[in-house]
Motif scaffolding. Structure first.
Motif, short mmCIF file in Angstrom:
data_model
loop_
_atom_site.label_atom_id
_atom_site.label_comp_id
_atom_site.label_asym_id
_atom_site.label_seq_id
_atom_site.Cartn_x
_atom_site.Cartn_y
_atom_site.Cartn_z
N GLN A 80 0.81 -1.21 0.00
CA GLN A 80 0.00 0.00 0.00
C GLN A 80 0.85 1.27 0.00
OE1 GLN A 80 -3.32 -0.12 -0.56
NE2 GLN A 80 -2.83 -2.29 -0.78
N GLN A 81 1.87 1.32 0.85
CA GLN A 81 2.68 2.52 0.92
C GLN A 81 3.46 2.76 -0.37
OE1 GLN A 81 6.39 2.64 1.69
NE2 GLN A 81 6.63 4.54 2.83
N GLU A 82 4.08 1.73 -0.91
CA GLU A 82 4.90 1.91 -2.11
C GLU A 82 4.04 2.25 -3.33
OE1 GLU A 82 5.78 -2.50 -3.84
OE2 GLU A 82 6.71 -2.03 -1.91
N GLN A 83 2.82 1.70 -3.38
CA GLN A 83 1.93 2.00 -4.51
C GLN A 83 1.53 3.47 -4.53
OE1 GLN A 83 -0.33 -2.34 -5.05
NE2 GLN A 83 -1.31 -0.73 -3.88
N ARG A 102 9.01 1.04 8.37
CA ARG A 102 8.85 2.22 7.53
C ARG A 102 8.27 3.41 8.31
NH1 ARG A 102 6.81 0.05 1.56
NH2 ARG A 102 8.53 -1.40 1.24
N PHE A 103 7.58 3.14 9.40
CA PHE A 103 6.96 4.21 10.18
C PHE A 103 7.29 4.04 11.67
CE2 PHE A 103 4.30 3.62 6.42
CZ PHE A 103 4.09 4.92 5.98
N PRO A 104 8.57 4.12 12.05
CA PRO A 104 8.94 3.82 13.43
C PRO A 104 8.35 4.80 14.44
CG PRO A 104 10.81 4.73 12.23
CD PRO A 104 9.75 4.43 11.21
N ARG A 105 8.20 6.06 14.07
CA ARG A 105 7.63 7.04 15.00
C ARG A 105 6.15 6.79 15.21
NH1 ARG A 105 11.42 8.86 11.81
NH2 ARG A 105 13.08 10.22 12.60
N THR A 106 5.41 6.71 14.11
CA THR A 106 3.97 6.49 14.21
C THR A 106 3.67 5.18 14.92
OG1 THR A 106 3.77 7.62 12.08
CG2 THR A 106 1.83 6.43 12.88
N TYR A 137 6.02 10.95 6.24
CA TYR A 137 5.02 10.99 5.17
C TYR A 137 5.41 11.97 4.06
CZ TYR A 137 2.42 8.69 8.87
OH TYR A 137 2.03 7.82 9.86
N ARG A 138 6.70 12.14 3.84
CA ARG A 138 7.14 13.02 2.77
C ARG A 138 6.66 12.50 1.42
NH1 ARG A 138 13.24 13.48 5.20
NH2 ARG A 138 12.78 14.98 6.85
N GLY A 139 6.14 13.39 0.61
CA GLY A 139 5.60 13.00 -0.69
C GLY A 139 4.16 12.56 -0.63
N PHE A 238 -3.04 2.70 11.37
CA PHE A 238 -3.26 2.68 9.93
C PHE A 238 -3.05 4.07 9.34
CE2 PHE A 238 -5.98 -0.21 12.19
CZ PHE A 238 -6.02 -1.38 11.44
N PHE A 239 -2.74 4.11 8.06
CA PHE A 239 -2.66 5.39 7.35
C PHE A 239 -3.71 5.43 6.24
CE2 PHE A 239 0.59 2.55 5.41
CZ PHE A 239 0.13 2.50 4.10
N TYR A 240 -4.18 6.62 5.96
CA TYR A 240 -5.02 6.90 4.80
C TYR A 240 -4.38 8.11 4.14
CZ TYR A 240 -9.28 7.37 1.96
OH TYR A 240 -10.19 7.42 0.93
N VAL A 241 -3.68 7.88 3.03
CA VAL A 241 -2.82 8.91 2.45
C VAL A 241 -3.03 9.02 0.95
CG1 VAL A 241 -1.05 8.65 4.24
CG2 VAL A 241 -0.91 7.25 2.18
N MET A 242 -2.66 10.20 0.43
CA MET A 242 -2.79 10.48 -0.99
C MET A 242 -1.44 10.90 -1.54
SD MET A 242 -5.51 13.07 -2.81
CE MET A 242 -5.70 13.06 -4.61
#
Length: 344
Positions: A80-83, A102-106, A137-139, A238-242
């Motif tokens: 999901q993240q790479e896509q 990939r998200f150690p802080r979160t 969440y850069r980019g 979970f993330f919901y990102v664009m």
């Protein structure tokens, strides 16, 4: 020399923007949304589908969506993240812990006994995103960060009541923090996508899994489980990102509509949603005659006390891996959770 086409750029363009008609007011934009859960899950039916419909209505049809859930070509939880970073999809919903690291802080929100409340964890994540988490969440345009209710330990053939009962059990794990917790308790954590848990339980490859109630029903797991320890020792986020480029290509109106239905107001819905999603799965287990084990306050305190060294060690490992303020983030999460609990 013949130049080869840039396939990635082409994929991003076709995934992000599909134009029909001519130009201007007649332009239609189709955005691809992917997630890894079955189309019967509340994430799909109560969250993502209504969200896309709200945005489409808000834009008066300028923006439309194509959704790819589990079982589709874009429904792999590990991708999901790479896509979404590559622009293969425009929007993705995924687990912070898969793939790990990939998200150690979160993912510090997954620490044991931090909270068992989806509403509190989601509030903490969104509150801390601007100051503590944004560099992960850069980019990406972050639409929501959220978590599920406290997870249970579900087993097929062995009833677990005490820490000693965990010894040697092969338990599916969703994240690095939960893996560390299981290992410290004597279990053997197994990293598996949710969609592979049913078959693994059925074949005896694993002895159990940690999940909140809702995926137990969504993935049909009550058919291969018999015992449920209401541990509530962890949550998963979970993330919901664009894709930021996809967002930037939209008109001001379309951006405003996406913003309107995202952010704090969306994050605030997950507590109630998760309570609704959990209830049918628990009732299904009751109706099937399963045994649900509840810990007393004294028993729960023993589990938490036992895990204190593991929690300190895990925080140190995150700092050693490059998150030099892991302790500060963890404390801020504790403070935000207390703030939420005081208000609710």
């Amino acid at each position: 020399m013949t130049r080869k086409p840039n396939l990635l750029a082409g994929a991003a363009l076709s995934a992000a923007v599909a134009l029909t008609g001519a130009t201007g007011a007649e332009a239609k934009i189709k955005l691809k949304v992917s997630h890894y859960l079955p189309a019967v899950h509340g994430i799909h039916t109560d969250f993502i589908v209504p969200w896309t419909e709200q945005v489409t209505a808000c834009t008066d049809g300028e923006v439309e969506f194509e959704i790819f859930p589990a079982g589709s070509q874009l429904g792999n939880v590990a991708r999901q993240q790479e896509q979404v970073m590559a622009g293969v999809v425009d929007i993705a919903h995924g687990l912070h812990g898969i793939p790990r690291g990939r998200f150690p802080r979160t993912s510090l929100i997954d620490m044991p006994f931090l909270t068992d409340d989806a509403g509190a964890a989601s509030y903490a994540l969104w509150s801390l995103y601007p100051e503590y988490l944004s560099e992960e969440y850069r980019g990406l345009k972050v639409l929501a960060l959220h978590a599920h209710n406290g997870g249970l330990l579900h087993t097929a053939n062995k009833k677990v009541e005490t820490i000693e009962d965990m010894d040697g059990l092969r338990i599916r794990t969703p994240s690095p923090a939960v893996s560390e917790m299981l290992s410290f308790l004597g279990a053997d954590p197994q990293g598996l996508p949710p969609g592979e848990v049913y078959e693994s339980l059925q074949r005896g490859v694993i002895d159990g899994t940690v999940f909140p109630w809702d995926p137990v029903k969504s993935f049909g797991l009550n058919e291969v489980l018999n015992y449920h320890l209401d541990l509530g020792a962890y949550t998963v986020s979970f993330f919901y990102v664009m894709n930021q480029r996809s967002y930037d290509r939209l008109s001001d109106t379309a951006q405003a509509c996406i913003d309107k239905y995202s952010g704090a107001d969306l994050v605030a819905k997950f507590g109630d949603w998760w309570d609704q999603w959990d209830a049918p799965a628990r009732q299904e287990a009751v109706d099937a005659g399963h045994e649900i084990i509840t810990l007393s306050d004294a028993q729960r305190a023993r589990w938490e006390e036992t895990l204190q060294p593991m929690m300190a060690s895990y925080l140190q490992s995150v700092e050693d891996a490059g998150v030099d303020n892991a302790e500060d983030i963890y404390k801020a999460m504790q403070d935000k959770i207390r703030e939420y609990e005081a208000a609710h």
